[in-house]
Design a protein around this motif. Structure first.
Motif, PDB file in Angstrom:
ATOM      1  N   ASN A  38      23.708   9.513  33.517  1.00 56.69           N
ATOM      2  CA  ASN A  38      23.138   8.925  32.305  1.00 56.69           C
ATOM      3  C   ASN A  38      21.644   8.665  32.443  1.00 56.69           C
ATOM      4  OD1 ASN A  38      25.400   8.375  30.264  1.00 56.69           O
ATOM      5  ND2 ASN A  38      26.285   7.600  32.155  1.00 56.69           N
ATOM      6  N   SER A  39      21.176   8.356  33.652  1.00 61.10           N
ATOM      7  CA  SER A  39      19.726   8.237  33.857  1.00 61.10           C
ATOM      8  C   SER A  39      19.041   9.574  33.634  1.00 61.10           C
ATOM      9  CB  SER A  39      19.439   7.725  35.275  1.00 61.10           C
ATOM     10  OG  SER A  39      20.006   6.451  35.481  1.00 61.10           O
ATOM     11  N   LEU A  40      19.693  10.646  34.078  1.00 60.38           N
ATOM     12  CA  LEU A  40      19.150  11.980  33.847  1.00 60.38           C
ATOM     13  C   LEU A  40      19.145  12.314  32.365  1.00 60.38           C
ATOM     14  CD1 LEU A  40      18.033  14.405  35.392  1.00 60.38           C
ATOM     15  CD2 LEU A  40      20.355  15.328  35.509  1.00 60.38           C
ATOM     16  N   VAL A  41      20.172  11.880  31.639  1.00 58.37           N
ATOM     17  CA  VAL A  41      20.217  12.096  30.193  1.00 58.37           C
ATOM     18  C   VAL A  41      19.054  11.378  29.518  1.00 58.37           C
ATOM     19  CG1 VAL A  41      21.525  11.623  28.090  1.00 58.37           C
ATOM     20  CG2 VAL A  41      22.697  12.492  30.097  1.00 58.37           C
ATOM     21  N   LEU A  42      18.825  10.118  29.879  1.00 55.19           N
ATOM     22  CA  LEU A  42      17.708   9.375  29.284  1.00 55.19           C
ATOM     23  C   LEU A  42      16.373  10.041  29.579  1.00 55.19           C
ATOM     24  CD1 LEU A  42      18.656   5.633  29.924  1.00 55.19           C
ATOM     25  CD2 LEU A  42      18.523   6.814  27.738  1.00 55.19           C
ATOM     26  N   TRP A  43      16.195  10.472  30.818  1.00 58.41           N
ATOM     27  CA  TRP A  43      14.939  11.118  31.187  1.00 58.41           C
ATOM     28  C   TRP A  43      14.769  12.428  30.432  1.00 58.41           C
ATOM     29  CZ3 TRP A  43      13.347  12.678  36.861  1.00 58.41           C
ATOM     30  CH2 TRP A  43      11.998  13.014  36.874  1.00 58.41           C
ATOM     31  N   ALA A  44      15.835  13.198  30.317  1.00 58.09           N
ATOM     32  CA  ALA A  44      15.736  14.509  29.679  1.00 58.09           C
ATOM     33  C   ALA A  44      15.445  14.397  28.187  1.00 58.09           C
ATOM     34  CB  ALA A  44      17.028  15.301  29.910  1.00 58.09           C
ATOM     35  N   TYR A  45      16.022  13.391  27.519  1.00 52.23           N
ATOM     36  CA  TYR A  45      15.901  13.319  26.069  1.00 52.23           C
ATOM     37  C   TYR A  45      14.802  12.382  25.592  1.00 52.23           C
ATOM     38  CZ  TYR A  45      20.018  16.137  25.250  1.00 52.23           C
ATOM     39  OH  TYR A  45      20.902  17.181  25.197  1.00 52.23           O
ATOM     40  N   LEU A  46      14.237  11.574  26.483  1.00 55.22           N
ATOM     41  CA  LEU A  46      13.148  10.686  26.088  1.00 55.22           C
ATOM     42  C   LEU A  46      11.826  11.076  26.733  1.00 55.22           C
ATOM     43  CD1 LEU A  46      14.903   7.196  26.234  1.00 55.22           C
ATOM     44  CD2 LEU A  46      14.630   8.724  24.285  1.00 55.22           C
ATOM     45  N   ARG A  52      10.977  14.657  19.784  1.00 53.50           N
ATOM     46  CA  ARG A  52      12.290  14.036  19.752  1.00 53.50           C
ATOM     47  C   ARG A  52      12.871  14.112  18.340  1.00 53.50           C
ATOM     48  NH1 ARG A  52      11.643   8.281  21.345  1.00 53.50           N
ATOM     49  NH2 ARG A  52      10.721   9.283  23.166  1.00 53.50           N
ATOM     50  N   ARG A  53      14.140  14.442  18.243  1.00 51.26           N
ATOM     51  CA  ARG A  53      14.857  14.502  16.986  1.00 51.26           C
ATOM     52  C   ARG A  53      15.916  13.412  16.935  1.00 51.26           C
ATOM     53  NH1 ARG A  53      16.423  20.781  17.288  1.00 51.26           N
ATOM     54  NH2 ARG A  53      16.787  20.102  19.431  1.00 51.26           N
ATOM     55  N   MET A  54      16.548  13.288  15.765  1.00 50.81           N
ATOM     56  CA  MET A  54      17.596  12.284  15.613  1.00 50.81           C
ATOM     57  C   MET A  54      18.700  12.489  16.634  1.00 50.81           C
ATOM     58  SD  MET A  54      18.945   9.709  13.883  1.00 50.81           S
ATOM     59  CE  MET A  54      18.312   9.638  12.202  1.00 50.81           C
ATOM     60  N   ARG A  55      19.033  13.748  16.864  1.00 56.74           N
ATOM     61  CA  ARG A  55      20.086  14.065  17.822  1.00 56.74           C
ATOM     62  C   ARG A  55      19.730  13.562  19.212  1.00 56.74           C
ATOM     63  NH1 ARG A  55      20.998  20.088  20.190  1.00 56.74           N
ATOM     64  NH2 ARG A  55      22.728  19.646  21.580  1.00 56.74           N
ATOM     65  N   ASP A  56      18.487  13.763  19.628  1.00 56.23           N
ATOM     66  CA  ASP A  56      18.050  13.314  20.947  1.00 56.23           C
ATOM     67  C   ASP A  56      18.138  11.791  21.067  1.00 56.23           C
ATOM     68  OD1 ASP A  56      17.471  15.981  21.356  1.00 56.23           O
ATOM     69  OD2 ASP A  56      15.360  15.755  20.848  1.00 56.23           O
ATOM     70  N   SER A  57      17.726  11.080  20.015  1.00 55.12           N
ATOM     71  CA  SER A  57      17.770   9.618  20.049  1.00 55.12           C
ATOM     72  C   SER A  57      19.202   9.106  20.137  1.00 55.12           C
ATOM     73  CB  SER A  57      17.087   9.052  18.801  1.00 55.12           C
ATOM     74  OG  SER A  57      15.730   9.451  18.744  1.00 55.12           O
ATOM     75  N   LEU A  58      20.136   9.764  19.445  1.00 52.13           N
ATOM     76  CA  LEU A  58      21.530   9.331  19.488  1.00 52.13           C
ATOM     77  C   LEU A  58      22.166   9.607  20.842  1.00 52.13           C
ATOM     78  CD1 LEU A  58      22.648  10.436  15.913  1.00 52.13           C
ATOM     79  CD2 LEU A  58      22.516   8.095  16.778  1.00 52.13           C
ATOM     80  N   ILE A  59      21.827  10.738  21.444  1.00 48.83           N
ATOM     81  CA  ILE A  59      22.339  11.031  22.786  1.00 48.83           C
ATOM     82  C   ILE A  59      21.770  10.033  23.791  1.00 48.83           C
ATOM     83  CG2 ILE A  59      22.303  12.731  24.652  1.00 48.83           C
ATOM     84  CD1 ILE A  59      22.455  14.916  22.574  1.00 48.83           C
ATOM     85  N   ALA A  60      20.487   9.696  23.649  1.00 47.93           N
ATOM     86  CA  ALA A  60      19.900   8.684  24.529  1.00 47.93           C
ATOM     87  C   ALA A  60      20.555   7.323  24.300  1.00 47.93           C
ATOM     88  CB  ALA A  60      18.393   8.604  24.288  1.00 47.93           C
ATOM     89  N   SER A  61      20.903   7.002  23.045  1.00 44.80           N
ATOM     90  CA  SER A  61      21.599   5.754  22.755  1.00 44.80           C
ATOM     91  C   SER A  61      22.968   5.720  23.420  1.00 44.80           C
ATOM     92  CB  SER A  61      21.758   5.583  21.237  1.00 44.80           C
ATOM     93  OG  SER A  61      22.569   4.473  20.923  1.00 44.80           O
ATOM     94  N   LEU A  62      23.666   6.845  23.388  1.00 44.89           N
ATOM     95  CA  LEU A  62      24.966   6.932  24.056  1.00 44.89           C
ATOM     96  C   LEU A  62      24.825   6.734  25.564  1.00 44.89           C
ATOM     97  CD1 LEU A  62      28.003   7.589  23.818  1.00 44.89           C
ATOM     98  CD2 LEU A  62      27.405  10.003  24.011  1.00 44.89           C
TER      99      LEU A  62
END
Length: 371
Positions: A38-46, A52-62
């Motif tokens: 999940n840290s890798l997910v946050l780094w990759a999408y933020l 950044r798109r809405m999809r990226d923000s929602l995946i980072a929220s997850l």
């Protein structure tokens, strides 16, 4: 999460003692894998806010919701290993319970909004480019703010109803009048437990599941119409996309369904809506730690699912790993460079002193010759 019965008293028996060693090990493994993923997910999408798109923000929220819960897993591992005794005091019990419920609601709501957003994009009702996201940046703020505020409000019972006795269990006594008799108080506590359990099942599972099924079934039908009569490569792509959709829905369904079924059956047994059976009651109570463990594993599975289903995520992860290795190598080179530079500066500072010493020695030799 609201449960029925006292797990501590039940687990004084030795019928289900393997859970005292198996589940803590699984929790610790999920902690390390989930935190890293999940840290890798946050780094990759933020990493790139301008794209950044809405999809990226929602995946980072997850991913953030999963991380909020995963940091409490070592505490739950110790709690389980100690025979369901809570040794960390009331504040950590309340915070850990709140974060557990917050993760369930925030994860489910983020996943549901992600499914709706994907449906709008793929059906052409909303543009998918990052230029559209830049024109409406407040939309993502409102969506994410609504997700987290609603999740926080729904998770409040886990924060307010967790005093510590023998174990970190829910206590509904503060919701009941003190002038009631003991039998009435027990009945009222049972009704409160049933209401909160029904709330978490309906809002935290059934409603999001309906949204997921509607979105992905509609997408499957759309993709089938679009690719069904196409050439063979399109048919292969159709099967791959349908497999991705089924994987996302089934992962959510399989991880959380056993826990909610367990809770619902326990509630029906408590109210006599299902004929009471002592073996069934003991089975449900004994299976509760295992179905809870399965639900908790969803927090560390989500990054793996996105890695398997989203090529762009894999590309971003590779880029993040390369950047990390490059930064680490550059930092090591910079450290060595600083050491070399410091040594050179020390040598430069020592050169005038050596020159002066040599000059003094030369003068002394000269004087000795003249004398």
């Amino acid at each position: 999460m609201e449960t029925f019965g006292d797990l501590h008293l039940f687990f004084q028996r030795h019928d289900w003692s393997p859970s005292l060693t198996i589940i803590p090990s699984v929790y610790l493994l999920a902690f390390f894998v989930g935190c890293l993923g999940n840290s890798l997910v946050l780094w990759a999408y933020l990493d790139r806010p301008e794209r950044r798109r809405m999809r990226d923000s929602l995946i980072a929220s997850l991913a953030l919701a999963d991380l909020c819960f995963l940091v409490t897993l070592p505490l739950w591992a110790v709690y389980t290993a100690m025979g369901y005794h809570w040794p960390f005091g009331q504040p950590l019990c309340q915070v850990s319970s709140f974060l557990t419920a917050l993760n369930m609601y925030a994860s489910v709501f983020s996943l549901s909004m992600l499914s709706v957003e994907r449906y709008w994009v793929l059906t052409g009702r909303r543009p998918a480019s990052h230029h559209a996201a830049q024109r409406f940046p407040s939309r993502a703020v409102w969506v994410l703010g609504g997700v987290w505020v609603l999740a926080g409000v729904l998770a409040l019972p886990g924060l307010l109803l967790r005093p510590v006795f023998l174990s970190c269990q829910m206590d509904y006594s503060m919701l009941i009048r003190t002038d009631l008799e003991e039998a009435e108080r027990e009945k009222a506590e049972l009704w409160w437990a049933a209401a909160l359990s029904l709330k978490s099942t309906l809002i935290g599972f059934l409603l999001p599941l309906v949204i997921l099924l509607v979105c992905y079934c509609s997408l499957a039908q759309l993709l089938s119409r679009h690719f069904g009569k196409g050439p063979r490569p399109d048919r292969k792509r159709q099967r791959r996309l349908l497999k991705v959709i089924v994987t996302l829905v089934m992962a959510f369904f399989l991880c959380w369904l056993p826990l909610h079924v367990n809770k619902t059956l326990s509630m029906l047994l408590e109210f006599g809506l299902v004929p009471y059976s002592c073996p069934l009651d003991q089975l449900l109570l004994g299976a509760h730690p295992y179905v809870t463990c399965l639900a908790y594993l969803n927090s560390c599975l989500n990054p793996l699912l996105y890695a398997a289903c989203d090529p762009s995520f894999r590309k971003r992860c590779r880029g993040a790993i390369v950047m990390l290795c490059w930064a680490r190598k550059r930092g090591a080179k910079g450290q060595r460079g600083k050491m070399v530079q410091g040594q050179e500066e020390r040598e430069k500072k020592s050169l005038p002193r050596l020159y002066c010493l040599q000059k003094v020695r030369h003068c002394l030799k000269t004087r000795s010759v003249i004398v």
